[in-house]
Design a protein around this motif. Sequence first.
Motif, PDB file in Angstrom:
ATOM      1  N   ALA A  35       0.856  -1.186   0.000  1.00 27.77           N
ATOM      2  CA  ALA A  35       0.000   0.000   0.000  1.00 27.77           C
ATOM      3  C   ALA A  35       0.891   1.235   0.000  1.00 27.77           C
ATOM      4  CB  ALA A  35      -0.896   0.001   1.233  1.00 27.77           C
ATOM      5  N   HIS A  36       0.458   2.257  -0.709  1.00 30.18           N
ATOM      6  CA  HIS A  36       1.231   3.494  -0.826  1.00 30.18           C
ATOM      7  C   HIS A  36       0.350   4.688  -0.473  1.00 30.18           C
ATOM      8  CE1 HIS A  36       4.610   1.567  -3.018  1.00 30.18           C
ATOM      9  NE2 HIS A  36       3.650   0.728  -3.328  1.00 30.18           N
ATOM     10  N   ARG A  37       0.983   5.721   0.042  1.00 34.87           N
ATOM     11  CA  ARG A  37       0.290   6.961   0.394  1.00 34.87           C
ATOM     12  C   ARG A  37       0.199   7.844  -0.847  1.00 34.87           C
ATOM     13  NH1 ARG A  37       3.086   7.990   4.625  1.00 34.87           N
ATOM     14  NH2 ARG A  37       1.473   7.440   6.092  1.00 34.87           N
ATOM     15  N   LEU A  38      -0.987   8.377  -1.119  1.00 34.72           N
ATOM     16  CA  LEU A  38      -1.140   9.320  -2.218  1.00 34.72           C
ATOM     17  C   LEU A  38      -0.684  10.699  -1.766  1.00 34.72           C
ATOM     18  CD1 LEU A  38      -4.597   8.442  -3.781  1.00 34.72           C
ATOM     19  CD2 LEU A  38      -2.337   7.997  -4.699  1.00 34.72           C
ATOM     20  N   ALA A  39      -0.002  11.416  -2.651  1.00 27.76           N
ATOM     21  CA  ALA A  39       0.511  12.727  -2.276  1.00 27.76           C
ATOM     22  C   ALA A  39       0.143  13.817  -3.267  1.00 27.76           C
ATOM     23  CB  ALA A  39       2.033  12.666  -2.142  1.00 27.76           C
ATOM     24  N   GLN A  40      -0.125  13.438  -4.513  1.00 25.63           N
ATOM     25  CA  GLN A  40      -0.366  14.471  -5.522  1.00 25.63           C
ATOM     26  C   GLN A  40      -1.480  14.075  -6.480  1.00 25.63           C
ATOM     27  OE1 GLN A  40       3.850  14.477  -6.942  1.00 25.63           O
ATOM     28  NE2 GLN A  40       3.517  16.688  -6.921  1.00 25.63           N
ATOM     29  N   VAL A  41      -2.127  15.092  -6.999  1.00 24.73           N
ATOM     30  CA  VAL A  41      -3.066  14.958  -8.110  1.00 24.73           C
ATOM     31  C   VAL A  41      -2.498  15.838  -9.211  1.00 24.73           C
ATOM     32  CG1 VAL A  41      -5.414  15.358  -8.925  1.00 24.73           C
ATOM     33  CG2 VAL A  41      -5.019  14.574  -6.566  1.00 24.73           C
ATOM     34  N   VAL A  42      -2.206  15.222 -10.351  1.00 28.80           N
ATOM     35  CA  VAL A  42      -1.561  15.952 -11.447  1.00 28.80           C
ATOM     36  C   VAL A  42      -2.446  15.863 -12.689  1.00 28.80           C
ATOM     37  CG1 VAL A  42       0.490  16.099 -12.897  1.00 28.80           C
ATOM     38  CG2 VAL A  42       0.715  15.405 -10.512  1.00 28.80           C
ATOM     39  N   ARG A  43      -2.743  17.006 -13.275  1.00 30.42           N
ATOM     40  CA  ARG A  43      -3.513  17.049 -14.519  1.00 30.42           C
ATOM     41  C   ARG A  43      -2.562  17.155 -15.693  1.00 30.42           C
ATOM     42  NH1 ARG A  43      -7.488  21.738 -12.944  1.00 30.42           N
ATOM     43  NH2 ARG A  43      -5.885  22.029 -11.396  1.00 30.42           N
ATOM     44  N   ALA A  48      -4.324  12.579 -27.608  1.00 32.45           N
ATOM     45  CA  ALA A  48      -5.497  13.039 -28.344  1.00 32.45           C
ATOM     46  C   ALA A  48      -5.992  14.400 -27.852  1.00 32.45           C
ATOM     47  CB  ALA A  48      -6.612  12.002 -28.236  1.00 32.45           C
ATOM     48  N   GLY A  49      -5.280  14.993 -26.904  1.00 32.08           N
ATOM     49  CA  GLY A  49      -5.668  16.300 -26.400  1.00 32.08           C
ATOM     50  C   GLY A  49      -6.686  16.271 -25.281  1.00 32.08           C
ATOM     51  N   ARG A  50      -6.998  15.088 -24.758  1.00 30.51           N
ATOM     52  CA  ARG A  50      -7.970  14.968 -23.668  1.00 30.51           C
ATOM     53  C   ARG A  50      -7.270  15.122 -22.322  1.00 30.51           C
ATOM     54  NH1 ARG A  50     -10.060   9.612 -26.483  1.00 30.51           N
ATOM     55  NH2 ARG A  50      -7.859   9.297 -26.148  1.00 30.51           N
ATOM     56  N   THR A  51      -7.948  15.732 -21.377  1.00 32.65           N
ATOM     57  CA  THR A  51      -7.411  15.875 -20.029  1.00 32.65           C
ATOM     58  C   THR A  51      -7.375  14.519 -19.342  1.00 32.65           C
ATOM     59  OG1 THR A  51      -8.264  18.112 -19.861  1.00 32.65           O
ATOM     60  CG2 THR A  51      -7.753  17.003 -17.791  1.00 32.65           C
ATOM     61  N   VAL A  52      -6.263  14.246 -18.663  1.00 33.43           N
ATOM     62  CA  VAL A  52      -6.092  13.033 -17.866  1.00 33.43           C
ATOM     63  C   VAL A  52      -5.613  13.473 -16.488  1.00 33.43           C
ATOM     64  CG1 VAL A  52      -4.904  10.819 -17.668  1.00 33.43           C
ATOM     65  CG2 VAL A  52      -5.445  11.724 -19.923  1.00 33.43           C
ATOM     66  N   VAL A  53      -6.163  12.867 -15.447  1.00 34.63           N
ATOM     67  CA  VAL A  53      -5.764  13.176 -14.079  1.00 34.63           C
ATOM     68  C   VAL A  53      -5.026  11.973 -13.507  1.00 34.63           C
ATOM     69  CG1 VAL A  53      -6.596  13.768 -11.767  1.00 34.63           C
ATOM     70  CG2 VAL A  53      -7.731  14.707 -13.787  1.00 34.63           C
ATOM     71  N   TYR A  54      -3.841  12.221 -12.936  1.00 34.73           N
ATOM     72  CA  TYR A  54      -3.032  11.156 -12.342  1.00 34.73           C
ATOM     73  C   TYR A  54      -2.989  11.337 -10.831  1.00 34.73           C
ATOM     74  CZ  TYR A  54      -1.421  10.231 -17.051  1.00 34.73           C
ATOM     75  OH  TYR A  54      -1.367   9.929 -18.387  1.00 34.73           O
ATOM     76  N   LEU A  55      -3.132  10.223 -10.117  1.00 32.17           N
ATOM     77  CA  LEU A  55      -2.957  10.206  -8.669  1.00 32.17           C
ATOM     78  C   LEU A  55      -1.576   9.617  -8.432  1.00 32.17           C
ATOM     79  CD1 LEU A  55      -6.420   8.708  -7.672  1.00 32.17           C
ATOM     80  CD2 LEU A  55      -5.783  11.106  -7.878  1.00 32.17           C
ATOM     81  N   ALA A  56      -0.718  10.347  -7.741  1.00 32.78           N
ATOM     82  CA  ALA A  56       0.670   9.910  -7.591  1.00 32.78           C
ATOM     83  C   ALA A  56       1.030   9.707  -6.124  1.00 32.78           C
ATOM     84  CB  ALA A  56       1.601  10.956  -8.206  1.00 32.78           C
ATOM     85  N   GLU A  57       1.917   8.745  -5.899  1.00 33.19           N
ATOM     86  CA  GLU A  57       2.419   8.536  -4.550  1.00 33.19           C
ATOM     87  C   GLU A  57       3.466   9.593  -4.232  1.00 33.19           C
ATOM     88  OE1 GLU A  57       4.876   5.037  -3.896  1.00 33.19           O
ATOM     89  OE2 GLU A  57       5.318   4.965  -6.017  1.00 33.19           O
ATOM     90  N   GLY A  58       3.753   9.765  -2.959  1.00 33.98           N
ATOM     91  CA  GLY A  58       4.736  10.744  -2.533  1.00 33.98           C
ATOM     92  C   GLY A  58       6.153  10.264  -2.757  1.00 33.98           C
TER      93      GLY A  58
END
Length: 96
Positions: A35-43, A48-58
């Motif tokens: 299990a990992h701790r989430l630290a960031q949300v990156v857009r 194709a030019g579509r927005t993607v949101v990434y949840l990243a660990e610290g």
Amino acid sequence: MSLADMTVGDLIDLLSGCDRSAPVGQAMNPFFLMAHRLAQVVRSVDEAGRTVVYLAEGQDEDTQLGHLPPEVAVALAWQGPVQALPRRPRRTAGGK
């Protein structure tokens, strides 16, 4: 994105029934159940030019929370339920 991709709206809907003060963890790899701790949300934007949101660990040392709880691995179908083996009758001193 494919139809199977979870959207931000889907994630918000899933999280809406959760305790807002609960920490968020991420289960990442079915072959290394940690299990990992989430630290960031990156857009970002995909090819194709579509927005993607990434949840990243610290990046901190303590970003890895430890082993994934077995019930989470079972719920994700990353492992089957583990049951204790049936006990065999004990042998006596006479070998029977």
